[in-house]
Design a protein around this motif. Sequence first.
Motif, PDB file in Angstrom:
ATOM      1  N   GLU A   1      10.747  20.552 100.725  1.00 52.46           N
ATOM      2  CA  GLU A   1      11.149  19.210 100.286  1.00 52.46           C
ATOM      3  C   GLU A   1      11.059  19.120  98.768  1.00 52.46           C
ATOM      4  OE1 GLU A   1       9.022  16.212 102.536  1.00 52.46           O
ATOM      5  OE2 GLU A   1       9.097  17.542 104.279  1.00 52.46           O
ATOM      6  N   ILE A   2      10.172  19.952  98.222  1.00 50.64           N
ATOM      7  CA  ILE A   2       9.937  19.948  96.776  1.00 50.64           C
ATOM      8  C   ILE A   2      10.162  21.370  96.269  1.00 50.64           C
ATOM      9  CG2 ILE A   2       8.150  19.626  94.995  1.00 50.64           C
ATOM     10  CD1 ILE A   2       6.801  17.680  97.110  1.00 50.64           C
ATOM     11  N   ILE A   3      10.854  21.506  95.131  1.00 50.23           N
ATOM     12  CA  ILE A   3      11.029  22.838  94.555  1.00 50.23           C
ATOM     13  C   ILE A   3      10.506  22.831  93.121  1.00 50.23           C
ATOM     14  CG2 ILE A   3      12.668  24.683  93.979  1.00 50.23           C
ATOM     15  CD1 ILE A   3      14.409  23.780  96.250  1.00 50.23           C
ATOM     16  N   LEU A   4       9.564  23.733  92.851  1.00 49.71           N
ATOM     17  CA  LEU A   4       8.992  23.870  91.517  1.00 49.71           C
ATOM     18  C   LEU A   4       9.714  25.009  90.816  1.00 49.71           C
ATOM     19  CD1 LEU A   4       5.231  23.887  92.630  1.00 49.71           C
ATOM     20  CD2 LEU A   4       6.678  21.882  92.118  1.00 49.71           C
ATOM     21  N   MET A   5      10.130  24.779  89.573  1.00 49.64           N
ATOM     22  CA  MET A   5      10.821  25.831  88.835  1.00 49.64           C
ATOM     23  C   MET A   5      10.149  26.002  87.478  1.00 49.64           C
ATOM     24  SD  MET A   5      14.790  24.927  89.546  1.00 49.64           S
ATOM     25  CE  MET A   5      15.464  24.878  91.199  1.00 49.64           C
ATOM     26  N   ASP A   6       9.666  27.220  87.215  1.00 43.63           N
ATOM     27  CA  ASP A   6       8.990  27.483  85.942  1.00 43.63           C
ATOM     28  C   ASP A   6       9.935  28.244  85.023  1.00 43.63           C
ATOM     29  OD1 ASP A   6       7.224  27.748  83.885  1.00 43.63           O
ATOM     30  OD2 ASP A   6       5.600  28.575  85.114  1.00 43.63           O
ATOM     31  N   GLU A   7      10.524  27.568  84.084  1.00 45.74           N
ATOM     32  CA  GLU A   7      11.502  28.165  83.149  1.00 45.74           C
ATOM     33  C   GLU A   7      12.517  29.052  83.879  1.00 45.74           C
ATOM     34  OE1 GLU A   7      10.012  29.489  79.367  1.00 45.74           O
ATOM     35  OE2 GLU A   7       7.976  29.015  79.977  1.00 45.74           O
ATOM     36  N   PRO A   8      13.253  28.468  84.830  1.00 51.92           N
ATOM     37  CA  PRO A   8      14.106  29.304  85.690  1.00 51.92           C
ATOM     38  C   PRO A   8      15.304  29.913  84.968  1.00 51.92           C
ATOM     39  CG  PRO A   8      14.571  26.991  86.069  1.00 51.92           C
ATOM     40  CD  PRO A   8      13.364  27.046  85.164  1.00 51.92           C
ATOM     41  N   THR A   9      15.624  29.449  83.783  1.00 53.22           N
ATOM     42  CA  THR A   9      16.807  29.999  83.109  1.00 53.22           C
ATOM     43  C   THR A   9      16.464  30.743  81.827  1.00 53.22           C
ATOM     44  OG1 THR A   9      17.231  28.006  81.816  1.00 53.22           O
ATOM     45  CG2 THR A   9      18.251  28.111  83.993  1.00 53.22           C
ATOM     46  N   SER A  10      15.170  30.912  81.536  1.00 51.41           N
ATOM     47  CA  SER A  10      14.849  31.489  80.224  1.00 51.41           C
ATOM     48  C   SER A  10      15.269  32.954  80.119  1.00 51.41           C
ATOM     49  CB  SER A  10      13.370  31.323  79.899  1.00 51.41           C
ATOM     50  OG  SER A  10      12.617  32.071  80.797  1.00 51.41           O
ATOM     51  N   ALA A  11      15.465  33.621  81.278  1.00 49.42           N
ATOM     52  CA  ALA A  11      15.902  35.025  81.205  1.00 49.42           C
ATOM     53  C   ALA A  11      17.419  35.152  81.400  1.00 49.42           C
ATOM     54  CB  ALA A  11      15.159  35.845  82.264  1.00 49.42           C
ATOM     55  N   LEU A  12      18.139  34.029  81.393  1.00 44.10           N
ATOM     56  CA  LEU A  12      19.575  34.067  81.727  1.00 44.10           C
ATOM     57  C   LEU A  12      20.476  33.838  80.515  1.00 44.10           C
ATOM     58  CD1 LEU A  12      19.582  32.005  85.058  1.00 44.10           C
ATOM     59  CD2 LEU A  12      19.077  34.425  84.701  1.00 44.10           C
ATOM     60  N   ASP A  13      21.709  34.336  80.614  1.00 41.53           N
ATOM     61  CA  ASP A  13      22.687  34.098  79.561  1.00 41.53           C
ATOM     62  C   ASP A  13      23.200  32.650  79.677  1.00 41.53           C
ATOM     63  OD1 ASP A  13      25.413  33.914  81.017  1.00 41.53           O
ATOM     64  OD2 ASP A  13      24.427  35.637  81.922  1.00 41.53           O
ATOM     65  N   PRO A  14      23.916  32.169  78.643  1.00 36.24           N
ATOM     66  CA  PRO A  14      24.324  30.749  78.640  1.00 36.24           C
ATOM     67  C   PRO A  14      25.183  30.341  79.844  1.00 36.24           C
ATOM     68  CG  PRO A  14      24.627  31.715  76.468  1.00 36.24           C
ATOM     69  CD  PRO A  14      24.243  32.835  77.376  1.00 36.24           C
ATOM     70  N   ILE A  15      26.055  31.238  80.314  1.00 39.77           N
ATOM     71  CA  ILE A  15      26.920  30.853  81.437  1.00 39.77           C
ATOM     72  C   ILE A  15      26.116  30.739  82.736  1.00 39.77           C
ATOM     73  CG2 ILE A  15      28.883  31.588  82.875  1.00 39.77           C
ATOM     74  CD1 ILE A  15      30.113  32.686  80.265  1.00 39.77           C
ATOM     75  N   SER A  16      25.247  31.725  82.978  1.00 43.45           N
ATOM     76  CA  SER A  16      24.387  31.659  84.160  1.00 43.45           C
ATOM     77  C   SER A  16      23.466  30.444  84.067  1.00 43.45           C
ATOM     78  CB  SER A  16      23.521  32.904  84.277  1.00 43.45           C
ATOM     79  OG  SER A  16      24.314  34.056  84.287  1.00 43.45           O
ATOM     80  N   THR A  17      23.005  30.140  82.858  1.00 42.86           N
ATOM     81  CA  THR A  17      22.130  28.986  82.657  1.00 42.86           C
ATOM     82  C   THR A  17      22.848  27.705  83.074  1.00 42.86           C
ATOM     83  OG1 THR A  17      20.902  30.048  80.886  1.00 42.86           O
ATOM     84  CG2 THR A  17      20.881  27.640  80.895  1.00 42.86           C
ATOM     85  N   LEU A  18      24.108  27.587  82.629  1.00 43.13           N
ATOM     86  CA  LEU A  18      24.873  26.389  82.998  1.00 43.13           C
ATOM     87  C   LEU A  18      25.056  26.294  84.506  1.00 43.13           C
ATOM     88  CD1 LEU A  18      27.725  25.705  80.457  1.00 43.13           C
ATOM     89  CD2 LEU A  18      25.691  24.345  80.974  1.00 43.13           C
ATOM     90  N   LYS A  19      25.315  27.442  85.154  1.00 44.54           N
ATOM     91  CA  LYS A  19      25.479  27.437  86.614  1.00 44.54           C
ATOM     92  C   LYS A  19      24.215  26.953  87.303  1.00 44.54           C
ATOM     93  CE  LYS A  19      29.137  30.687  87.488  1.00 44.54           C
ATOM     94  NZ  LYS A  19      29.457  32.087  87.634  1.00 44.54           N
ATOM     95  N   VAL A  20      23.077  27.448  86.830  1.00 48.59           N
ATOM     96  CA  VAL A  20      21.810  27.020  87.450  1.00 48.59           C
ATOM     97  C   VAL A  20      21.567  25.532  87.171  1.00 48.59           C
ATOM     98  CG1 VAL A  20      19.296  27.353  87.457  1.00 48.59           C
ATOM     99  CG2 VAL A  20      20.810  29.341  87.498  1.00 48.59           C
ATOM    100  N   GLU A  21      21.918  25.076  85.974  1.00 47.28           N
ATOM    101  CA  GLU A  21      21.747  23.649  85.673  1.00 47.28           C
ATOM    102  C   GLU A  21      22.632  22.774  86.563  1.00 47.28           C
ATOM    103  OE1 GLU A  21      22.261  22.745  81.554  1.00 47.28           O
ATOM    104  OE2 GLU A  21      20.590  24.026  80.945  1.00 47.28           O
ATOM    105  N   GLU A  22      23.883  23.213  86.765  1.00 44.71           N
ATOM    106  CA  GLU A  22      24.770  22.442  87.659  1.00 44.71           C
ATOM    107  C   GLU A  22      24.188  22.414  89.068  1.00 44.71           C
ATOM    108  OE1 GLU A  22      28.585  24.335  87.431  1.00 44.71           O
ATOM    109  OE2 GLU A  22      28.864  23.712  85.351  1.00 44.71           O
ATOM    110  N   LEU A  23      23.650  23.563  89.461  1.00 40.81           N
ATOM    111  CA  LEU A  23      23.034  23.663  90.778  1.00 40.81           C
ATOM    112  C   LEU A  23      21.862  22.684  90.915  1.00 40.81           C
ATOM    113  CD1 LEU A  23      22.598  25.085  93.449  1.00 40.81           C
ATOM    114  CD2 LEU A  23      21.443  26.928  92.210  1.00 40.81           C
ATOM    115  N   ILE A  24      21.030  22.616  89.894  1.00 40.76           N
ATOM    116  CA  ILE A  24      19.874  21.711  89.942  1.00 40.76           C
ATOM    117  C   ILE A  24      20.365  20.267  90.087  1.00 40.76           C
ATOM    118  CG2 ILE A  24      17.954  20.780  88.565  1.00 40.76           C
ATOM    119  CD1 ILE A  24      17.649  23.670  87.417  1.00 40.76           C
ATOM    120  N   ALA A  25      21.420  19.934  89.354  1.00 40.42           N
ATOM    121  CA  ALA A  25      21.956  18.569  89.429  1.00 40.42           C
ATOM    122  C   ALA A  25      22.425  18.248  90.851  1.00 40.42           C
ATOM    123  CB  ALA A  25      23.096  18.398  88.426  1.00 40.42           C
TER     124      ALA A  25
END
Length: 269
Positions: free
Chosen positions: A185-209
């Motif tokens: 029910e709850i998902i904790l994410m600790d800097e989930p995109t800090s190892a990713l390139d900008p495009i992958s980062t955006l994908k993960v951000e869209e996913l979080i939204a």
Amino acid sequence: MSATVVERNKEARKRIVSDKAAKISVKDLNLYYGEKQALYSIELDIQEKEVTALIGPSGCGKSTFLRTLNRMNDLIDGVKISGDIVIDNENIYKSNDVIKLRTKVGMVFQKPNLFPMSIYDNVAYGPRMQGIKSKKELNRIVEESLRGAAIWDEVKDRLKTSALGLSGGQQQRVCIARAIAMKPEIILMDEPTSALDPISTLKVEELIAQMKKDYTIVIVTHNMQQAARVSDKTAFFLSGEVIEYDETNTIFSMPKDQRTEDYVTGRFG
Ligand SMILES: Nc1ncnc2c1ncn2[C@@H]1O[C@H](COP(=O)(O)OP(=O)(O)OP(=O)(O)O)[C@@H](O)[C@H]1O
Ligand SMILES: [Mg+2]
């Protein structure tokens, strides 16, 4: 701990006005690594199906706090915790069912940490541990979880190949699928995109939204734009204290504390 800090924290907590009951309610939480105190009287209410961002300079206690929410600090020797964390009316430090807690409160780490096995087996791992054996049921869970993590189309033709053959950004989304497969029910994410390139980062951000329709998400990030883009509420941590906690817009445009303003405008940290 001076009375003023406790009063100030209580005041900060009251500022989040909401008609929704809190999904997670943190009261007077203190944490020590041996003799060293790392969290000071944290007071924080986290709302259901919202994204809450934790920001602050390195070493201020963000990861430590995040780990208290699913008792991951229990695994570290010498950790002492006082105070209360109530999730859905249950005090998680008074219950002994840590397995149930970690099922309900999933976690995604800074670096993708897939097991050296196929994509399918990574996602099916948790459900299998929960005793699900039916192939049809596992197929369904794997597909649904990969779809939920916006990675299905990219991996559907290679489910039986090694997960470690995926790019970092793809691996991180499979990690999210692996978390989803446990039906948290709850998902904790600790800097989930800090190892990713900008495009992958955006994908993960869209996913979080998208994911906040279904999950309560707490995310640690060093990226101010990311916090501003993805979160509803933001808590600013400094030296183990929550200095300010409010609507994300307020934290970034009209913070009440000078230290918050200095941090979000990049003047320190
Ligand atoms: N296992 C541990 N044992 C002892 N001290 C620890 C441990 N983990 C963290 N600490 C200390 O607790 C404090 C908070 O650390 P924490 O990792 O929570 O910070 P953080 O805000 O996540 O930092 P970063 O942004 O660098 O990830 C730091 O002083 C750190 O050195
Ligand atoms: Mg950290």
